[in-house]
Scaffold this motif. Structure first.
Motif, PDB file in Angstrom:
ATOM      1  N   TRP A 201       0.824  -1.204   0.000  1.00 41.57           N
ATOM      2  CA  TRP A 201       0.000   0.000   0.000  1.00 41.57           C
ATOM      3  C   TRP A 201       0.869   1.270   0.000  1.00 41.57           C
ATOM      4  N   SER A 202       2.147   1.124   0.399  1.00 48.01           N
ATOM      5  CA  SER A 202       3.066   2.262   0.384  1.00 48.01           C
ATOM      6  C   SER A 202       4.213   2.076  -0.603  1.00 48.01           C
ATOM      7  N   SER A 203       4.207   0.985  -1.367  1.00 48.47           N
ATOM      8  CA  SER A 203       5.322   0.650  -2.271  1.00 48.47           C
ATOM      9  C   SER A 203       6.640   0.663  -1.517  1.00 48.47           C
ATOM     10  N   LEU A 204       6.636   0.096  -0.307  1.00 47.17           N
ATOM     11  CA  LEU A 204       7.772   0.203   0.607  1.00 47.17           C
ATOM     12  C   LEU A 204       8.263  -1.175   1.029  1.00 47.17           C
ATOM     13  N   ARG A 205       9.571  -1.315   1.116  1.00 49.53           N
ATOM     14  CA  ARG A 205      10.200  -2.494   1.706  1.00 49.53           C
ATOM     15  C   ARG A 205      11.039  -2.034   2.892  1.00 49.53           C
ATOM     16  N   GLU A 206      10.915  -2.741   4.018  1.00 52.75           N
ATOM     17  CA  GLU A 206      11.649  -2.359   5.229  1.00 52.75           C
ATOM     18  C   GLU A 206      12.372  -3.572   5.797  1.00 52.75           C
ATOM     19  N   THR A 207      13.651  -3.391   6.133  1.00 52.75           N
ATOM     20  CA  THR A 207      14.441  -4.426   6.785  1.00 52.75           C
ATOM     21  C   THR A 207      14.934  -3.886   8.115  1.00 52.75           C
ATOM     22  N   ASP A 208      14.593  -4.579   9.199  1.00 57.81           N
ATOM     23  CA  ASP A 208      14.992  -4.183  10.549  1.00 57.81           C
ATOM     24  C   ASP A 208      15.949  -5.213  11.124  1.00 57.81           C
ATOM     25  N   ARG A 209      17.050  -4.744  11.689  1.00 58.54           N
ATOM     26  CA  ARG A 209      17.989  -5.598  12.425  1.00 58.54           C
ATOM     27  C   ARG A 209      18.152  -4.970  13.799  1.00 58.54           C
ATOM     28  N   GLY A 210      17.801  -5.724  14.835  1.00 58.24           N
ATOM     29  CA  GLY A 210      17.813  -5.073  16.132  1.00 58.24           C
ATOM     30  C   GLY A 210      17.930  -6.010  17.305  1.00 58.24           C
ATOM     31  N   ILE A 211      18.043  -5.403  18.477  1.00 61.59           N
ATOM     32  CA  ILE A 211      18.025  -6.112  19.745  1.00 61.59           C
ATOM     33  C   ILE A 211      17.060  -5.381  20.674  1.00 61.59           C
ATOM     34  N   SER A 212      16.504  -6.113  21.615  1.00 64.82           N
ATOM     35  CA  SER A 212      15.578  -5.504  22.573  1.00 64.82           C
ATOM     36  C   SER A 212      15.637  -6.252  23.890  1.00 64.82           C
ATOM     37  N   THR A 213      15.295  -5.559  24.942  1.00 61.15           N
ATOM     38  CA  THR A 213      15.156  -6.162  26.265  1.00 61.15           C
ATOM     39  C   THR A 213      13.800  -5.758  26.827  1.00 61.15           C
ATOM     40  N   GLU A 214      13.148  -6.689  27.512  1.00 61.00           N
ATOM     41  CA  GLU A 214      11.821  -6.446  28.065  1.00 61.00           C
ATOM     42  C   GLU A 214      11.750  -6.926  29.511  1.00 61.00           C
ATOM     43  N   VAL A 215      11.030  -6.181  30.321  1.00 62.03           N
ATOM     44  CA  VAL A 215      10.709  -6.578  31.691  1.00 62.03           C
ATOM     45  C   VAL A 215       9.198  -6.477  31.849  1.00 62.03           C
ATOM     46  N   PRO A 355      -3.350  10.478   4.210  1.00 60.66           N
ATOM     47  CA  PRO A 355      -2.398  11.103   3.296  1.00 60.66           C
ATOM     48  C   PRO A 355      -1.772  10.095   2.334  1.00 60.66           C
ATOM     49  N   GLN A 356      -1.658  10.527   1.063  1.00 61.52           N
ATOM     50  CA  GLN A 356      -1.063   9.658   0.050  1.00 61.52           C
ATOM     51  C   GLN A 356      -0.405  10.515  -1.023  1.00 61.52           C
ATOM     52  N   SER A 357       0.474   9.867  -1.778  1.00 63.64           N
ATOM     53  CA  SER A 357       1.174  10.545  -2.859  1.00 63.64           C
ATOM     54  C   SER A 357       1.283   9.590  -4.030  1.00 63.64           C
ATOM     55  N   GLU A 358       0.659   9.947  -5.137  1.00 61.69           N
ATOM     56  CA  GLU A 358       0.695   9.140  -6.349  1.00 61.69           C
ATOM     57  C   GLU A 358       0.273   7.696  -6.098  1.00 61.69           C
ATOM     58  N   GLY A 359      -0.723   7.528  -5.238  1.00 61.37           N
ATOM     59  CA  GLY A 359      -1.258   6.207  -4.957  1.00 61.37           C
ATOM     60  C   GLY A 359      -0.551   5.461  -3.855  1.00 61.37           C
ATOM     61  N   ASP A 360       0.517   6.017  -3.290  1.00 58.67           N
ATOM     62  CA  ASP A 360       1.219   5.388  -2.169  1.00 58.67           C
ATOM     63  C   ASP A 360       0.793   6.065  -0.870  1.00 58.67           C
ATOM     64  N   TYR A 361       0.352   5.274   0.090  1.00 58.26           N
ATOM     65  CA  TYR A 361      -0.158   5.817   1.345  1.00 58.26           C
ATOM     66  C   TYR A 361       0.988   6.030   2.320  1.00 58.26           C
ATOM     67  N   LEU A 362       1.042   7.221   2.894  1.00 59.12           N
ATOM     68  CA  LEU A 362       2.185   7.665   3.690  1.00 59.12           C
ATOM     69  C   LEU A 362       1.939   7.602   5.187  1.00 59.12           C
ATOM     70  N   GLN A 451     -13.180   9.914   0.838  1.00 65.74           N
ATOM     71  CA  GLN A 451     -12.491  11.124   0.437  1.00 65.74           C
ATOM     72  C   GLN A 451     -11.618  10.851  -0.780  1.00 65.74           C
ATOM     73  N   SER A 452     -11.212  11.913  -1.441  1.00 63.94           N
ATOM     74  CA  SER A 452     -10.364  11.797  -2.613  1.00 63.94           C
ATOM     75  C   SER A 452      -9.058  11.095  -2.241  1.00 63.94           C
ATOM     76  N   GLY A 453      -8.699  10.071  -2.995  1.00 58.43           N
ATOM     77  CA  GLY A 453      -7.478   9.315  -2.736  1.00 58.43           C
ATOM     78  C   GLY A 453      -7.700   8.039  -1.966  1.00 58.43           C
ATOM     79  N   ASP A 454      -8.846   7.890  -1.294  1.00 62.57           N
ATOM     80  CA  ASP A 454      -9.141   6.658  -0.564  1.00 62.57           C
ATOM     81  C   ASP A 454      -9.436   5.524  -1.536  1.00 62.57           C
ATOM     82  N   ARG A 455      -9.034   4.319  -1.165  1.00 60.78           N
ATOM     83  CA  ARG A 455      -9.391   3.131  -1.922  1.00 60.78           C
ATOM     84  C   ARG A 455     -10.457   2.374  -1.142  1.00 60.78           C
ATOM     85  N   ILE A 456     -11.515   2.023  -1.817  1.00 60.60           N
ATOM     86  CA  ILE A 456     -12.624   1.366  -1.131  1.00 60.60           C
ATOM     87  C   ILE A 456     -12.762  -0.074  -1.597  1.00 60.60           C
ATOM     88  N   CYS A 457     -13.457  -0.836  -0.776  1.00 58.14           N
ATOM     89  CA  CYS A 457     -13.797  -2.220  -1.113  1.00 58.14           C
ATOM     90  C   CYS A 457     -15.309  -2.339  -0.950  1.00 58.14           C
TER      91      CYS A 457
END
Length: 469
Positions: A201-215, A355-362, A451-457
């Motif tokens: 929906w955003s024409s986006l690819r994301e790669t995350d490399r990380g560490i975390s600690t939780e309590v 919000p979107q730009s050229e069909g990609d939702y931001l 609204q303008s720019g929304d994609r509906i089903c």
């Protein structure tokens, strides 16, 4: 409950095969035992000893906390109840494959006339276990392979390696988990991971490399989680047709954040609850502990469920959130909120509101969404008492909005903007509950306030997931 054996006792007037005493477990009374049996049945008793048989690498001091309440029992029914509760605690540790309980009269020179011995017969898990299963996320599925080292140091510690391959996300990670002895809800974990996700929906690819600690820990009726996360993020375009706004976001960033989550959950089920309520509040502060990403993020979720006549359920839910950039740098497309789709505002395509730009939702920096749902049995109740009870008829009304705010303006201007251009939808359909794993929805949706720019089903929409508005 498992099997609870009580030996050398007459059957007690209880219901249920697990609490009652089986005939094969009863030793025929000898004449000299009649007085002792009379004491056990009609008077208080004392638990003299508690044994745990079958331990290998498990440390005994870990189990002391879990079985301590058995000594507080003062009658036979109470012994059986507290033994069952202790058995559940032992299984919750995730280190035993099997736990059985045997209740017997005390033996030996120091045995009291009203004394009992309780024995927990356990079978530990193997040192290494593997698993293969499928998972359902928010409108996506994945195959998961896991390798686990349970009870690695003898006090319910756990090391887990997991690989997941999904329709939109591929990940692998290594984690270490350790609970506090006697308080399993208080635990600590360390995670290292790599996640690659695709967001069409955003024409986006994301790669995350990380560490975390939780309590994690409880306070009164609330559960809290404190988390630190450090992640190296790489954003790229999913297609050559990606908009300039998405290309501008591409590149590397380093995020270090502190977050806190509070949950109050009284629902009888997280998938399709019949009663109870949920309150979840999340806060995240990025940039205070380093990195080149700085923001404050707040979001919440509220859900109320109430039973109605004719086996119907009324459910209401409300979500909201706000993302506040810190400093001059704008927020990232990877940190913003997204709205729309079969798991949130139905009748709109996946994350295709705002919000979107050229069909990609931001995405947006502020949002709200609410829903009212009515779940009823299927007409004429086919398959009642069996497979048919997994299905529900579903009637819904959803609404929401997603936008960016000018933080130089006051709260009144913000609320006014969030109240403008509200998207909403209504419809009906069928819900299928897949145990406690996920749920499927097939709805006929009528979107409104488009609204303008929304994609509906408009029409039939299918959704699968674990978290629905």
């Amino acid at each position: 409950m498992g099997t609870v054996h009580a030996r050398a006792l007459d059957p007690m007037p209880m219901h249920g095969p697990e609490l009652g005493v089986q005939a094969d477990d009863i030793d025929l009374p000898e004449p000299e035992q009649e007085a002792k049996q009379e004491v056990l049945e009609n008077k208080d008793i004392v638990v003299q000893r508690v044994h745990v048989d079958g331990l290998g690498r498990t440390k005994e001091d870990l189990l002391t906390y879990e079985i301590a309440d058995v000594f507080k029992a003062r009658n036979l029914i109470d012994v059986m109840k507290k033994s069952h509760e202790a058995r559940q605690k032992l299984l919750r540790l995730g280190i035993f494959r099997k736990v059985e309980v045997v209740i017997d009269t005390s033996q030996g020179v120091d045995a009291l006339p009203n004394g009992l011995d309780v024995t927990f017969e356990v079978k530990e898990l193997r040192r290494m276990t593997g698993s293969y299963n499928t998972m359902v996320g928010n409108n996506e599925g994945s195959m998961v392979l896991g390798l686990k080292l349970p009870n690695i140091f003898g006090r319910a510690e756990k090391v887990t390696f997991q690989f997941s391959y999904g329709t939109k996300e591929t990940s692998y990670g290594l984690s270490f988990f350790k609970p506090q002895p006697g308080h399993f809800e208080r635990n600590f974990s360390i995670n290292a991971y790599k996640v690659t996700g695709q967001f069409p929906w955003s024409s986006l690819r994301e790669t995350d490399r990380g560490i975390s600690t939780e309590v994690s820990f409880p306070i009164w009726w609330t559960n809290h989680t404190l988390k630190w996360e450090g992640v190296w993020r790489e954003l790229g375009c999913l297609a050559r047709t990606a908009s300039f706004a998405v290309r501008e976001e591409s590149g590397h960033s380093l995020k270090s954040s502190l977050s806190h989550a509070m949950v109050i959950d009284t629902r009888n089920s997280s998938i399709l609850p019949r009663k109870g309520a949920l309150l979840k509040i999340n806060q995240e502060l990025a940039g205070y502990t380093g990195g080149d990403v700085s923001y404050l993020k707040e979001d919440f979720e509220i859900q109320l469920n109430r039973r109605l006549p004719f086996d119907s359920i009324l459910s209401t839910s409300f979500w909201g959130g706000m993302l506040l950039p810190i400093g001059e740098k704008p927020t990232s497309i990877a940190d913003r909120f997204y709205l729309g789709g079969p798991t949130s505002v139905r009748g709109f395509s996946m994350y295709s509101i705002g919000p979107q730009s050229e069909g990609d939702y931001l995405g947006g920096e502020a949002y709200w969404a609410g829903g009212v749902h009515m779940y009823t049995p299927l007409p004429f109740r086919p398959g009642r008492g069996g497979f048919g009870d997994l299905f529900r008829t579903h009637f819904f009304l959803n609404a929401g909005n997603l936008c960016n705010l000018n933080y130089g303006e006051g709260p009144r201007a913000h609320l006014k903007k969030l109240a403008e251009c509200i998207r909403w939808s209504y419809g009906a359909g069928i819900v299928l509950r897949l145990g406690n794993i996920a749920r499927l929805e097939l709805n006929y949706c009528i979107p409104m306030g488009v609204q303008s720019g929304d994609r509906i089903c408009d029409g039939v929409q299918f959704g699968a997931g674990i978290r629905f508005l």
